[in-house]
Design a protein around this motif. Structure first.
Motif, PDB file in Angstrom:
ATOM      1  N   UNK A   5      81.390  37.365  19.289  1.00  0.00           N
ATOM      2  CA  UNK A   5      81.622  36.849  20.639  1.00  0.00           C
ATOM      3  C   UNK A   5      82.349  35.517  20.602  1.00  0.00           C
ATOM      4  N   UNK A   6      81.973  34.666  19.643  1.00  0.00           N
ATOM      5  CA  UNK A   6      82.642  33.369  19.521  1.00  0.00           C
ATOM      6  C   UNK A   6      84.110  33.562  19.147  1.00  0.00           C
ATOM      7  N   UNK A   7      84.361  34.454  18.194  1.00  0.00           N
ATOM      8  CA  UNK A   7      85.738  34.685  17.746  1.00  0.00           C
ATOM      9  C   UNK A   7      86.619  35.226  18.868  1.00  0.00           C
ATOM     10  N   UNK A   8      86.033  36.041  19.751  1.00  0.00           N
ATOM     11  CA  UNK A   8      86.820  36.636  20.832  1.00  0.00           C
ATOM     12  C   UNK A   8      87.055  35.693  22.000  1.00  0.00           C
ATOM     13  N   UNK A   9      86.233  34.661  22.107  1.00  0.00           N
ATOM     14  CA  UNK A   9      86.311  33.801  23.289  1.00  0.00           C
ATOM     15  C   UNK A   9      86.750  32.390  22.990  1.00  0.00           C
ATOM     16  N   UNK A  10      87.137  32.093  21.763  1.00  0.00           N
ATOM     17  CA  UNK A  10      87.570  30.741  21.430  1.00  0.00           C
ATOM     18  C   UNK A  10      88.848  30.805  20.628  1.00  0.00           C
ATOM     19  N   UNK A  11      89.610  29.753  20.724  1.00  0.00           N
ATOM     20  CA  UNK A  11      90.845  29.653  19.941  1.00  0.00           C
ATOM     21  C   UNK A  11      90.657  28.788  18.709  1.00  0.00           C
ATOM     22  N   UNK A  12      89.404  28.428  18.426  1.00  0.00           N
ATOM     23  CA  UNK A  12      89.138  27.590  17.253  1.00  0.00           C
ATOM     24  C   UNK A  12      89.268  26.131  17.611  1.00  0.00           C
ATOM     25  N   UNK A  13      89.390  25.335  16.602  1.00  0.00           N
ATOM     26  CA  UNK A  13      89.472  23.897  16.793  1.00  0.00           C
ATOM     27  C   UNK A  13      88.096  23.275  16.681  1.00  0.00           C
ATOM     28  N   UNK A  14      88.041  22.063  16.199  1.00  0.00           N
ATOM     29  CA  UNK A  14      86.763  21.388  16.004  1.00  0.00           C
ATOM     30  C   UNK A  14      86.062  21.900  14.777  1.00  0.00           C
ATOM     31  N   UNK A  15      84.847  21.442  14.602  1.00  0.00           N
ATOM     32  CA  UNK A  15      84.060  21.848  13.442  1.00  0.00           C
ATOM     33  C   UNK A  15      84.521  21.160  12.189  1.00  0.00           C
ATOM     34  N   UNK A  16      83.883  21.476  11.088  1.00  0.00           N
ATOM     35  CA  UNK A  16      84.242  20.865   9.827  1.00  0.00           C
ATOM     36  C   UNK A  16      85.223  21.713   9.067  1.00  0.00           C
ATOM     37  N   UNK A  74      75.083  29.136  -0.104  1.00  0.00           N
ATOM     38  CA  UNK A  74      75.336  27.763   0.315  1.00  0.00           C
ATOM     39  C   UNK A  74      76.791  27.368   0.234  1.00  0.00           C
ATOM     40  N   UNK A  75      77.568  28.043  -0.607  1.00  0.00           N
ATOM     41  CA  UNK A  75      78.990  27.728  -0.720  1.00  0.00           C
ATOM     42  C   UNK A  75      79.742  28.037   0.571  1.00  0.00           C
ATOM     43  N   UNK A  76      79.155  28.856   1.426  1.00  0.00           N
ATOM     44  CA  UNK A  76      79.770  29.144   2.715  1.00  0.00           C
ATOM     45  C   UNK A  76      79.293  28.238   3.834  1.00  0.00           C
ATOM     46  N   UNK A  77      78.597  27.138   3.487  1.00  0.00           N
ATOM     47  CA  UNK A  77      78.046  26.255   4.520  1.00  0.00           C
ATOM     48  C   UNK A  77      79.135  25.671   5.407  1.00  0.00           C
ATOM     49  N   UNK A  78      80.271  25.309   4.821  1.00  0.00           N
ATOM     50  CA  UNK A  78      81.355  24.741   5.619  1.00  0.00           C
ATOM     51  C   UNK A  78      81.887  25.735   6.636  1.00  0.00           C
ATOM     52  N   UNK A  79      82.031  26.992   6.216  1.00  0.00           N
ATOM     53  CA  UNK A  79      82.572  28.010   7.117  1.00  0.00           C
ATOM     54  C   UNK A  79      81.622  28.298   8.272  1.00  0.00           C
ATOM     55  N   UNK A  80      80.317  28.452   7.972  1.00  0.00           N
ATOM     56  CA  UNK A  80      79.381  28.774   9.051  1.00  0.00           C
ATOM     57  C   UNK A  80      79.208  27.578   9.982  1.00  0.00           C
ATOM     58  N   UNK A  81      79.297  26.362   9.448  1.00  0.00           N
ATOM     59  CA  UNK A  81      79.201  25.182  10.312  1.00  0.00           C
ATOM     60  C   UNK A  81      80.398  25.093  11.232  1.00  0.00           C
ATOM     61  N   UNK A  82      81.579  25.445  10.727  1.00  0.00           N
ATOM     62  CA  UNK A  82      82.772  25.470  11.576  1.00  0.00           C
ATOM     63  C   UNK A  82      82.619  26.484  12.689  1.00  0.00           C
ATOM     64  N   UNK A  83      82.089  27.680  12.352  1.00  0.00           N
ATOM     65  CA  UNK A  83      81.874  28.714  13.368  1.00  0.00           C
ATOM     66  C   UNK A  83      80.898  28.225  14.429  1.00  0.00           C
ATOM     67  N   UNK A  84      79.817  27.576  13.986  1.00  0.00           N
ATOM     68  CA  UNK A  84      78.822  27.062  14.919  1.00  0.00           C
ATOM     69  C   UNK A  84      79.438  25.977  15.802  1.00  0.00           C
ATOM     70  N   UNK A  85      80.347  25.180  15.224  1.00  0.00           N
ATOM     71  CA  UNK A  85      80.996  24.127  16.000  1.00  0.00           C
ATOM     72  C   UNK A  85      81.865  24.671  17.121  1.00  0.00           C
ATOM     73  N   UNK A  86      82.375  25.882  16.988  1.00  0.00           N
ATOM     74  CA  UNK A  86      83.189  26.496  18.037  1.00  0.00           C
ATOM     75  C   UNK A  86      82.344  27.038  19.189  1.00  0.00           C
ATOM     76  N   UNK A  87      81.067  27.289  18.948  1.00  0.00           N
ATOM     77  CA  UNK A  87      80.227  27.989  19.925  1.00  0.00           C
ATOM     78  C   UNK A  87      79.625  27.017  20.929  1.00  0.00           C
TER      79      UNK A  87
END
Length: 415
Positions: free
Chosen positions: A178-189, A298-311
């Protein structure tokens, strides 16, 4: 071959379920006490590494399926506490003090027994009060972002009915879509894992309002129940050794944003139960692979934090609230089980859930104090001993295997 792979797969599943079901709670908690997106990503990364290394070390050293995780109730406590005087550096200082207290509990068994001696209704009510505000987030999400929250809740309900362990991970997948479909990205780490160290600051409000409740919640809601799960499966876990290891890991992780590392209570059964391996002496392998898997995740912490930052924040809180509903139910059951302590437990829950802050000290501490005072002042005492009444002998019946006795857990604390 299948038998050899069984504990390996069980450990991998435990790592995946543990990470996916509660990382949103961790990120929400770290951000609530003042962490930036990069600092929250750093905290999630070091928690994964510290928990993974501890699980592998304890499994190899003791040949026991001792699963290790971050403190999910502790992360919920961070959400309930919110910003405090001194900001993020003061929170990091509180993380360090909490880690020191965990090490002390491992070195001095009397401290561990003192935590275990907190009345169960009061401890359960304090935890319920910490969890309650976050568990209302799914309702708020339906009102504020219905198009995003409704599919997440439907997915959770369906999987909770037919594949319960995957309900929260499935809800996270739907939320990510849902986040991927409704956001253009930006922000997050950034997407790469980065460790960001913060110089701690020390303040009395942070020590009393965050460090002490974090220690108590981690011990009462994670370490003691985690030990009880192992005792229930016939093991004699050395809790003293586990507390020393997880406490040191918490100390190392704290400057990089890790709030607390402890024995797993939620996913412990995945590694310690018969599904991990028919032979109890082979289940320790699941603990090791659980640790390796958690460290890799844990190596994916940056990616999941970025995703959370978009939501929208309420959507992530809604997923975190779904992950904590089971813990809330357990805490409420413990809080209200004893009729004589029920009023004191309700006072504890109300004061804690209110989120009041007096003298810079958060509601969890005041809830604990209020409940204990109520228990001391208003506990009912029988004036006359009950009169025994004769009863007819009862025929023998078949009974289920006994539950873990408290003295068995106390013995583990002494070790």
């Amino acid at each position: 071959m299948a038998g050899r792979m069984q504990p390996v797969l069980a450990g991998g599943v435990a790592a995946l379920v543990g990470f996916a079901s509660s990382f949103a709670v961790v990120l929400a908690g770290l951000r609530a006490v003042g962490a930036t997106e990069s600092q929250a990503a750093s905290g999630l990364l070091v928690l994964c590494l510290a928990s993974g290394l501890c699980a592998a070390w304890l499994g190899l050293r003791h040949r026991l399926p001792m699963s290790v995780a971050w403190s999910t109730p502790g992360a919920a406590l961070l959400v309930a506490t919110g910003p405090m005087p001194g900001g993020w550096p003061a929170a990091v200082g509180a993380f360090l003090v909490s880690g020191l207290l965990i090490v002390a509990a491992g070195l001095f068994p009397v401290l561990g027994r003192a935590v275990a001696a907190i009345p169960k209704p009061i401890a359960g009510a304090m935890l319920a009060g910490v969890l309650l505000p976050l568990c209302t987030a799914p309702v708020r999400g339906l009102v504020e972002v219905p198009l995003l929250a409704a599919p997440v809740l439907v997915c959770w309900l369906v999987l909770h009915r037919f594949a319960r362990p995957w309900a929260v991970p499935g809800a996270l997948v739907v939320a990510a879509g849902a986040i991927a479909l409704t956001t253009s990205g930006g922000g997050g780490g950034g997407l790469r894992p980065v460790i960001e160290v913060t110089v701690p600051q020390w303040s009395l409000p942070a020590m009393i309002g965050l460090a002490l409740p974090l220690f108590l919640v981690t011990m009462a809601a994670q370490n003691v129940p985690g030990t009880a799960v192992l005792v229930g499966y016939g093991y004699r876990p050395p809790l003293g050794s586990a507390l020393r290891a997880t406490g040191l890991a918490s100390l190392v992780a704290a400057p990089a944003g890790g709030h607390a590392v402890n024995l797993a209570a939620i996913t412990a059964a995945l590694a310690a139960g018969p599904d991990a391996h028919p032979d109890p002496n082979r289940r320790w392998i699941a603990s090791v692979t659980n640790g390796v898997g958690l460290a890799l995740l844990g190596l994916g912490a940056g990616a999941v934090t970025t995703l959370v930052g978009w939501a929208p924040p309420v959507l992530i809180e809604a997923v975190a609230g779904l992950a904590l509903l089971g813990a809330l139910a357990t805490a409420l059951t413990s809080a209200l089980a004893d009729p004589d302590a029920r009023e004191a437990a309700v006072v504890t829950l109300v004061v804690t859930a209110a989120g009041v802050s007096l003298a810079g000290i958060g509601g969890a501490f005041w809830g604990l104090i209020a409940g204990c005072l109520m228990l001391l002042i208003f506990r009912r005492r029988s004036t006359t001993p009950p009169t025994p009444t004769p009863s007819a002998p009862t025929p023998p019946t078949l009974s289920a295997p006994p539950a873990p006795r408290q003295e068995s857990v106390d013995h583990a604390i002494d070790r």
